[in-house]
Design an enzyme around this catalytic site. Structure first.
Site, PDB file in Angstrom:
ATOM      1  N   LYS A   1       0.746  -8.001  -0.458  1.00 50.17           N
ATOM      2  CA  LYS A   1      -0.245  -9.066  -0.297  1.00 50.17           C
ATOM      3  C   LYS A   1      -0.156 -10.078  -1.444  1.00 50.17           C
ATOM      4  O   LYS A   1       0.836 -10.759  -1.569  1.00 50.17           O
ATOM      5  CB  LYS A   1      -1.634  -8.420  -0.187  1.00 50.17           C
TER       6      LYS A   1
ATOM      7  N   TYR B   1     -10.202   0.098   3.520  1.00 54.52           N
ATOM      8  CA  TYR B   1      -9.181  -0.446   4.437  1.00 54.52           C
ATOM      9  C   TYR B   1      -8.891   0.597   5.533  1.00 54.52           C
ATOM     10  O   TYR B   1      -8.787   1.794   5.245  1.00 54.52           O
ATOM     11  CB  TYR B   1      -7.926  -0.770   3.619  1.00 54.52           C
TER      12      TYR B   1
ATOM     13  N   ASP C   1      -8.398   0.505  -5.357  1.00 59.02           N
ATOM     14  CA  ASP C   1      -7.512  -0.432  -4.652  1.00 59.02           C
ATOM     15  C   ASP C   1      -7.940  -1.849  -5.056  1.00 59.02           C
ATOM     16  O   ASP C   1      -9.014  -2.324  -4.677  1.00 59.02           O
ATOM     17  CB  ASP C   1      -7.674  -0.214  -3.139  1.00 59.02           C
TER      18      ASP C   1
ATOM     19  N   ARG D   1      16.120   6.709  -6.070  1.00 56.03           N
ATOM     20  CA  ARG D   1      14.896   7.316  -5.526  1.00 56.03           C
ATOM     21  C   ARG D   1      13.938   7.746  -6.626  1.00 56.03           C
ATOM     22  O   ARG D   1      12.734   7.880  -6.392  1.00 56.03           O
ATOM     23  CB  ARG D   1      15.237   8.536  -4.630  1.00 56.03           C
TER      24      ARG D   1
HETATM   25  N1  PLP Z   1      -4.943  -1.671   0.783  1.00 55.77           N
HETATM   26  C1  PLP Z   1      -5.420  -2.763   1.392  1.00 55.77           C
HETATM   27  C2  PLP Z   1      -6.711  -3.353   0.925  1.00 55.77           C
HETATM   28  C3  PLP Z   1      -4.721  -3.335   2.459  1.00 55.77           C
HETATM   29  O1  PLP Z   1      -5.217  -4.424   3.057  1.00 55.77           O
HETATM   30  C4  PLP Z   1      -3.503  -2.733   2.881  1.00 55.77           C
HETATM   31  C5  PLP Z   1      -2.730  -3.276   4.009  1.00 55.77           C
HETATM   32  O2  PLP Z   1      -3.203  -4.127   4.753  1.00 55.77           O
HETATM   33  C6  PLP Z   1      -3.063  -1.585   2.226  1.00 55.77           C
HETATM   34  C7  PLP Z   1      -3.793  -1.083   1.164  1.00 55.77           C
HETATM   35  C8  PLP Z   1      -1.779  -0.907   2.637  1.00 55.77           C
HETATM   36  O3  PLP Z   1      -0.717  -1.676   2.187  1.00 55.77           O
HETATM   37  P1  PLP Z   1       0.770  -1.676   2.838  1.00 55.77           P
HETATM   38  O4  PLP Z   1       0.654  -2.325   4.186  1.00 55.77           O
HETATM   39  O5  PLP Z   1       1.558  -2.468   1.841  1.00 55.77           O
HETATM   40  O6  PLP Z   1       1.187  -0.255   2.909  1.00 55.77           O
END
Ligand code: PLP
Length: 387
Positions: A203, A107, A178, A53
């Site tokens: 992704k 997002y 991000d 962890r």
């Molecule tokens: N940031 C973006 C641009 C995303 O598209 C996503 C998920 O679709 C996330 C963060 C969150 O990621 P996770 O689904 O791996 O928690």
């Protein structure tokens, strides 16, 4: 990695970054250390104990080095999801009473986190649009961080990151970016002065739509603060998922290059199609952010969105007629995906909120995979004719 004073290409970094040479028992592949706990000398600091962890086991440390190499960072830490990475990054630099500046087109999950939980944590948050001149006015004495995305979802807006970094420097804010949509192949935020970069590694980094993971990269002290938050809240990445992620990363540059090329070809094709009312892709000269996106990024990515003439019903007919892509949310995998954001990523928003940001009901978002571009163009053309 430096190579004779020259920075190595991302193709090389993706394959060799963070790898142990020589490998254990001569292995080219770093094995999965499944153990949850490791022996520790007396006096070891709690956070340095080898415990799963605490993200401190051999498989986790190997993955961290690989992720850091990708972003050109001093350090990186993996997390159980992109949202775990983001939460830990925010918690590492905001305390009760602090204020956050955030893009207004983040997002959906990120926005939901802020709208549903920021107040409970004692944070206030101002959502700002893309105009740098409005940002300064939104900064308060208690503002601590500025949260942005390299490419927004689903309109593919590219914020003026240089101006954001300059403002953050002037006002002492931590920039948190991000970089999921761009991937480090197309953009390396730390080179531009961003403080913390994070990904949904679910992704592009993994690229095969078969795991959930996240990561945060930056200066060692900042990343260590993020790891300690993860240690306390729980949210480390399991070594099996970490193994798959490291394996996926090795082909990242290859995949993203193909996705960039397909994205550009498909966007140009769609823009010229009579059944398409508009295309959002930063690589198109018609995109409002094309000029500064060109300056920032070495590729425009594999994400685009289009408006199908005839409204939501026509968009649905178009999706139903596609044969190569899957109709599914998420993104960044080897298979092309198409989805209507109004029904998926932005379903939690009110119709008015979506309309205000230009997320219309006829909008279709596409994540280009690595299939042959000609096959995709033919399929999209046929499906549009059927819409
Ligand atoms: N940031 C973006 C641009 C995303 O598209 C996503 C998920 O679709 C996330 C963060 C969150 O990621 P996770 O689904 O791996 O928690």
């Amino acid at each position: 990695m430096e190579s004779g004073g020259r920075r190595q290409t991302m193709d090389t970094v993706a394959v060799h970054g963070g790898e142990r040479r020589p490998g254990l028992e001569g292995s080219l592949v770093f094995p999965i250390f499944q153990g949850t706990v490791y022996t520790v000398p007396p006096g070891t600091d709690y956070h340095d104990i080898g415990y799963i962890r605490l993200s401190s086991t051999p498989s986790q440390r190997y993955l961290h080095d690989k992720l850091a190499a990708l972003e050109g960072a001093e350090a990186a830490v993996a997390a159980a999801s992109g949202m775990a990475a983001l939460s830990a990054a925010l918690l590492s630099c905001l305390k009760a009473g602090d204020h956050l500046l955030a893009s207004n087109d983040l997002y959906g999950g990120t926005r939901d986190l802020l709208t549903h939980h920021a107040a409970d944590l004692g944070w206030s948050c101002t959502f700002v649009d893309g105009r740098p001149e409005s940002w300064e006015a939104a900064v308060r004495g208690e503002t601590r961080a500025f949260l942005l995305e390299t490419i927004s979802n689903p309109l593919m807006r590219v914020p003026r990151l240089r101006e954001a970094v300059a403002l953050a420097r002037r006002r002492g804010l931590v920039t948190i970016l991000d970089n999921t949509f761009a991937s480090p192949v197309n953009f390396r935020p730390l080179d531009q002065g961003v403080d913390l970069v994070f990904h949904s590694a679910t992704k592009y980094l993994n690229g095969h739509s078969d795991l959930v993971a996240g990561c945060v990269a930056g200066a060692r002290a900042r990343v260590e603060a993020v790891r300690r938050v993860l240690n306390h809240f729980g949210g480390s990445l399991d070594p099996h998922a970490g193994y798959l992620l490291a394996r996926g990363i090795k082909t990242l540059a290859l995949r993203v290059r193909q996705q960039n090329a397909t994205g550009l070809a498909l966007a140009a094709f769609l823009e010229a199609h009579p059944k398409v009312a508009g295309v959002n892709y930063p690589g198109l000269p018609s995109h409002p952010d094309h000029a500064h996106a060109r300056e920032l990024m070495s590729g425009f990515g594999g994400m685009l969105s289009l408006r199908v003439r005839g409204g939501a019903a026509a968009a649905d007919r178009f999706l139903a007629a596609l044969r190569v892509p899957y109709v599914a949310p998420s993104l960044g995998g080897v298979e092309t995906l198409a989805t209507r954001p109004a029904l998926t990523s932005h379903a939690g928003w009110t119709a008015e909120e979506r309309a205000r940001l230009g997320i219309d009901d006829d909008l279709v978002r596409v994540s280009c995979g690595i299939e042959g571009a000609d096959d995709l163009l033919e399929d999209f053309g046929r499906a549009l004719d059927a819409a």
